[in-house]
Design a protein around this motif. Structure first.
Motif, mmCIF file in Angstrom:
data_model
loop_
_atom_site.group_PDB
_atom_site.id
_atom_site.type_symbol
_atom_site.label_atom_id
_atom_site.label_comp_id
_atom_site.label_asym_id
_atom_site.label_seq_id
_atom_site.Cartn_x
_atom_site.Cartn_y
_atom_site.Cartn_z
ATOM 1 N N ARG A 32 39.855 44.909 24.507
ATOM 2 C CA ARG A 32 40.085 45.911 24.927
ATOM 3 C C ARG A 32 40.432 44.868 26.354
ATOM 4 N NH1 ARG A 32 38.437 50.386 22.166
ATOM 5 N NH2 ARG A 32 36.545 50.648 24.168
ATOM 6 N N ALA A 33 39.629 44.676 26.591
ATOM 7 C CA ALA A 33 38.552 43.397 27.672
ATOM 8 C C ALA A 33 39.686 43.666 28.523
ATOM 9 C CB ALA A 33 38.024 42.117 27.442
ATOM 10 N N TYR A 34 41.301 42.604 27.829
ATOM 11 C CA TYR A 34 42.201 42.482 29.164
ATOM 12 C C TYR A 34 43.145 43.768 29.893
ATOM 13 C CZ TYR A 34 46.501 40.339 30.789
ATOM 14 O OH TYR A 34 47.410 40.014 31.488
ATOM 15 N N ALA A 35 43.179 44.870 28.776
ATOM 16 C CA ALA A 35 43.905 45.687 28.565
ATOM 17 C C ALA A 35 43.034 46.690 30.811
ATOM 18 C CB ALA A 35 44.533 46.868 28.138
ATOM 19 N N GLU A 36 41.318 46.721 30.223
ATOM 20 C CA GLU A 36 40.499 47.262 30.957
ATOM 21 C C GLU A 36 40.442 46.738 32.469
ATOM 22 O OE1 GLU A 36 38.158 48.986 28.562
ATOM 23 O OE2 GLU A 36 39.629 50.533 27.482
ATOM 24 N N ALA A 37 40.815 45.725 32.342
ATOM 25 C CA ALA A 37 39.663 44.595 32.818
ATOM 26 C C ALA A 37 40.853 44.704 34.801
ATOM 27 C CB ALA A 37 40.524 43.153 32.752
ATOM 28 N N PRO A 38 39.396 44.366 35.546
ATOM 29 C CA PRO A 38 39.971 45.238 37.166
ATOM 30 C C PRO A 38 40.940 44.329 37.842
ATOM 31 C CG PRO A 38 37.426 45.138 36.911
ATOM 32 C CD PRO A 38 38.154 44.543 35.508
ATOM 33 N N PRO A 73 43.433 36.570 37.184
ATOM 34 C CA PRO A 73 43.105 36.020 38.672
ATOM 35 C C PRO A 73 43.119 33.803 38.447
ATOM 36 C CG PRO A 73 41.184 36.591 36.794
ATOM 37 C CD PRO A 73 41.776 37.327 36.264
ATOM 38 N N LYS A 74 43.589 33.824 39.278
ATOM 39 C CA LYS A 74 43.399 32.738 39.228
ATOM 40 C C LYS A 74 42.397 31.575 39.079
ATOM 41 C CE LYS A 74 47.932 32.717 41.615
ATOM 42 N NZ LYS A 74 48.861 32.410 40.281
ATOM 43 N N TRP A 75 42.219 30.790 39.093
ATOM 44 C CA TRP A 75 40.929 30.246 38.659
ATOM 45 C C TRP A 75 39.865 30.029 39.304
ATOM 46 C CZ3 TRP A 75 39.676 25.901 40.681
ATOM 47 C CH2 TRP A 75 40.154 24.829 41.860
ATOM 48 N N TYR A 76 40.699 30.033 40.825
ATOM 49 C CA TYR A 76 39.235 29.547 41.824
ATOM 50 C C TYR A 76 39.408 31.051 42.639
ATOM 51 C CZ TYR A 76 43.937 30.549 44.358
ATOM 52 O OH TYR A 76 45.136 30.597 44.497
ATOM 53 N N GLU A 77 39.945 32.115 41.765
ATOM 54 C CA GLU A 77 39.652 33.404 41.896
ATOM 55 C C GLU A 77 37.656 33.807 41.458
ATOM 56 O OE1 GLU A 77 42.779 35.957 43.214
ATOM 57 O OE2 GLU A 77 43.060 35.011 41.450
ATOM 58 N N VAL A 78 37.080 33.172 41.905
ATOM 59 C CA VAL A 78 35.398 33.677 41.097
ATOM 60 C C VAL A 78 34.574 34.991 40.830
ATOM 61 C CG1 VAL A 78 33.969 33.037 40.828
ATOM 62 C CG2 VAL A 78 34.834 31.047 41.597
ATOM 63 N N LYS A 79 35.230 35.500 41.830
ATOM 64 C CA LYS A 79 34.692 37.390 41.961
ATOM 65 C C LYS A 79 35.555 37.423 41.047
ATOM 66 C CE LYS A 79 32.981 36.853 47.050
ATOM 67 N NZ LYS A 79 33.142 37.595 48.349
ATOM 68 N N LYS A 80 36.414 37.526 41.394
ATOM 69 C CA LYS A 80 37.867 38.596 40.403
ATOM 70 C C LYS A 80 37.158 38.327 38.736
ATOM 71 C CE LYS A 80 41.398 39.380 43.301
ATOM 72 N NZ LYS A 80 42.994 38.476 43.729
ATOM 73 N N HIS A 81 36.889 37.342 38.205
ATOM 74 C CA HIS A 81 36.367 36.734 36.984
ATOM 75 C C HIS A 81 35.070 37.002 36.832
ATOM 76 C CE1 HIS A 81 39.893 33.422 35.601
ATOM 77 N NE2 HIS A 81 40.044 32.935 37.071
ATOM 78 N N LEU A 82 33.777 37.495 38.050
ATOM 79 C CA LEU A 82 32.791 37.667 37.715
ATOM 80 C C LEU A 82 32.785 39.322 37.633
ATOM 81 C CD1 LEU A 82 30.346 36.332 40.280
ATOM 82 C CD2 LEU A 82 31.266 35.506 37.668
ATOM 83 N N LYS A 131 31.640 43.462 33.677
ATOM 84 C CA LYS A 131 32.260 45.068 32.995
ATOM 85 C C LYS A 131 32.655 45.323 31.842
ATOM 86 C CE LYS A 131 36.069 48.711 32.836
ATOM 87 N NZ LYS A 131 37.592 49.256 33.846
ATOM 88 N N LEU A 132 33.075 43.840 31.304
ATOM 89 C CA LEU A 132 33.134 43.821 30.188
ATOM 90 C C LEU A 132 31.394 43.511 29.224
ATOM 91 C CD1 LEU A 132 34.057 43.911 27.347
ATOM 92 C CD2 LEU A 132 34.300 40.935 27.504
ATOM 93 N N LEU A 133 30.276 42.964 29.866
ATOM 94 C CA LEU A 133 29.230 43.144 29.314
ATOM 95 C C LEU A 133 28.578 44.022 29.775
ATOM 96 C CD1 LEU A 133 26.879 41.206 29.322
ATOM 97 C CD2 LEU A 133 26.666 40.526 31.841
ATOM 98 N N LYS A 134 29.166 45.327 31.182
ATOM 99 C CA LYS A 134 28.595 46.406 30.780
ATOM 100 C C LYS A 134 28.354 47.177 29.618
ATOM 101 C CE LYS A 134 28.270 47.065 36.012
ATOM 102 N NZ LYS A 134 28.984 48.021 37.547
ATOM 103 N N LYS A 135 29.706 47.411 29.240
ATOM 104 C CA LYS A 135 30.497 47.130 27.518
ATOM 105 C C LYS A 135 29.158 47.194 26.784
ATOM 106 C CE LYS A 135 34.302 49.732 29.229
ATOM 107 N NZ LYS A 135 35.999 50.135 29.087
ATOM 108 N N THR A 136 29.919 46.056 26.595
ATOM 109 C CA THR A 136 28.816 45.334 25.659
ATOM 110 C C THR A 136 27.726 44.994 25.215
ATOM 111 O OG1 THR A 136 29.379 42.654 26.185
ATOM 112 C CG2 THR A 136 31.421 44.209 25.023
ATOM 113 N N GLY A 137 26.990 44.983 26.437
ATOM 114 C CA GLY A 137 25.758 43.912 26.472
ATOM 115 C C GLY A 137 24.387 45.476 25.797
#
Length: 594
Positions: free
Chosen positions: A361-367, A371-380, A385-391
């Motif tokens: 569900r990561a893609y559907a629930e992503a903030p 994001p574009k390849w250069y939008e590092v903050k959005k990727h992070l 968010k995924l790490l908080k759920k799976t970690g």
């Protein structure tokens, strides 16, 4: 506003009004005019002041697990009793007081609870005293099978039996190992949580050791006697061990600092309690005492017995009574070795599915979407968010496996380790998707393939309730699995409150094939080693440690049977033993040896 839009709106309103009127007419004809929306009944709370006189009831597991759990409840200050193992009369009571169309575990467990409360009434307690002084603690779920209806079925049957208002506390399956009762009378402290973890692990390992040792015991009944003594040692420790606290353990000079820093003290106390529950000398010494006691049992591993792996629906593959046709005892009487499934596998499965579901569900629930390849903050941000759920789930799974395997190590290191859920999912995936929910999900298929391709058993027996939806799905898939793995012996058995003779007959037919498979395997080992059964027994008699119940026999790839594994090992010992020199004899198949 344009006239066309006003006319269109009025037209739609008129159509909707006619639809509503017709719906009302049809509902009135069907007698549903007064039907109201269902609302879950408000349960009376189980409060803190009631702990001194309210008894918590539970059941449905093996007696080993139940004794451990009861000890933890008692040690945490609760009154607690386990309900006896369900019998056919409980099934009949469940059908009498419950709804039609429920599955086997529902009828057995509901009827078991009702009949237990009725026995309390026969002993002189009034219904109101029972309602006030007892609560029932059990597992619950949101489905998708009828398991999701257990809570409603308990209340419906209790109401029909005259115990309306009796309280049911739920442990939610879908919430992992987090209780969903929300009742202040049942507090989940660190000591209680770690005690329950130890109780489940100990119950699992001891349960496997029983079925691992008993088929080969030299003195009949010795295994059951020693195990009961060992369980008492462990339950006494779980119940009576001292509850550690940092303010009691810390030196005098550190106490003023700890008292003035509540947050630091709380974290330190939690970590200390975890360490004391798992690594404390009192607990470890109890494990080692039980290990030594169990190891004193004398066994004869050269008895050829087929290994039967038990899988299926959680309750049916766990209970040890009429609920699964007393299948474990029947298999042992028929000369088989039973390989049971630990509860730990089910808990590991729940955490794995929760983690993989979050990934799916990561893609559907992503903030941020795409994001574009250069939008590092959005990727992070998406990754965080995924790490908080799976970690947390990954860490929990690793800790769960570690504590379980540590328990195995301290109890002789002969029980089977947990199969990685990723491996089970991989093996099952060509036949059953890992996110297909319900019951044991992909595990029934995955375990069937795993134990077959790795030669860890001679036959897989899947026990499930009659009409169980998730297991029915698995059985439909298993036909394709069996067609792919031609040497697989797989038998699904649907359990109920009747039909025991027919079920045992079906198992006997499949068991005959498994016995022949085990015998051929053992005879093949004798031929390959060049040793006779007499040679092996003579060497074992000369080395008494080989008769100890917890003697660890190395696993040889491609060999499933305990006798065949042991024969290979003894042969290797004989070949390496310089003191043992004997001319080779002509090896005869074991079936021809008196």
């Amino acid at each position: 506003m344009p006239v066309e839009e006003i006319v269109l709106t009025d037209f739609e309103v008129e159509i909707q009004a006619r639809i509503d009127a017709e719906r009302a007419r049809l509902r009135a004809e069907a007698g549903l005019a007064r039907m109201r929306e269902f609302k879950k009944p408000v349960e009376r709370s189980f409060t803190g002041p009631e702990r001194d006189y309210v008894t918590i009831l539970f059941g449905g597991l093996t007696w080993k697990h139940e004794e451990m759990i009861k000890a933890v409840f008692h040690g945490s200050g609760y009154r607690c009793e386990n309900i006896p193992t369900p019998v056919v009369a409980d099934f009949q009571a469940g059908k009498e007081f419950g709804n039609n169309g429920q599955c086997n575990p529902t009828y057995f467990t509901v009827g078991n609870l009702v009949r237990y409360l009725q026995s309390l009434e026969e002993q002189g307690q009034t219904k109101q005293q029972i309602i006030d002084n007892y609560v029932f603690f059990t597992a619950g779920s949101c489905g998708p099978c009828r398991f999701g209806m257990y809570e409603a079925e308990y209340r419906f049957a209790l109401q029909n039996a005259g115990f309306e208002g009796f309280r049911v506390l739920l442990f939610q399956q879908t919430d992992g190992i987090k209780a969903a009762s929300g009742e202040p009378g049942l507090k989940f402290s660190v000591d209680f949580g770690m005690g329950m973890l130890n109780a489940l692990n100990l119950g699992d390992v001891i349960n496997e050791l029983v079925y691992q040792i008993r088929p080969f015991e030299v003195t009949k009944g010795e295994t059951d006697r020693v195990i009961r003594e060992s369980v008492k040692t462990l339950t006494d420790t779980l119940r009576d061990r001292r509850r550690w606290h940092i303010l009691e353990a810390a030196p005098g000079w550190a106490k003023p600092f700890l008292e003035g820093h509540a947050k630091f003290t709380g974290i330190s106390c939690t970590l200390g309690k975890v360490a004391q529950n798992v690594y404390g000398k009192e607990y470890v010494d109890a494990l080692h005492a039980c290990r030594d006691s169990i190891n004193s049992i004398q066994v004869d591993r050269l008895r050829v017995k087929p290994v039967i792996k038990i899988t299926g629906e959680f309750w049916a593959q766990t209970t040890e009574g009429d609920g699964n046709f007393n299948m474990f005892a029947f298999l042992e009487r028929e000369g088989a070795q039973v390989l049971v499934e630990p509860i730990a596998t089910w808990i590991a499965y729940m955490m794995y599915v929760a983690k993989e579901g979050a990934k799916a569900r990561a893609y559907a629930e992503a903030p941020y979407r795409d994001p574009k390849w250069y939008e590092v903050k959005k990727h992070l941000a998406n990754e965080l968010k995924l790490l908080k759920k799976t970690g947390g789930l990954s860490a929990g799974s690793a800790m769960w496996g570690y504590f379980y395997h540590r328990t195995i190590k301290h109890l002789g290191d002969t029980a089977h380790h947990l199969i990685p859920q990723k491996e089970l999912s991989r093996l099952a995936h060509p036949f059953y998707h890992q996110l297909a929910r319900g019951g044991e999900g992909y595990m029934e298929v995955g375990k069937n393939v795993y134990y077959t391709v790795n030669h860890l058993c001679h036959m897989v027996l899947a026990l499930k309730p009659f009409g169980c939806m998730p297991s029915t799905q698995s059985d439909g898939v298993q036909s394709r699995v069996v067609n792919k793995f031609k040497d697989m012996i797989f038998l699904p058995i649907e359990t109920s409150g009747e039909g025991e003779v027919n079920a045992h007959s079906r198992v006997q037919m499949a068991l005959a094939e498994a016995k022949a498979k085990a015998r051929a395997e053992f005879d093949g080992v004798l031929v390959q080693t060049g040793k006779s059964l007499e040679d092996l027994r003579e060497y074992v008699d000369a080395h008494p440690k080989l008769k100890h119940a917890l003697y660890k026999v190395p696993h040889r790839e491609g060999v499933a049977g305990t006798a065949a594994q042991f024969a290979w090992h003894v042969s290797d010992l004989m070949d390496r033993d310089r003191k043992y020199r004997r001319p080779a004899r002509v090896s005869l198949p074991a079936s021809q040896v008196a």
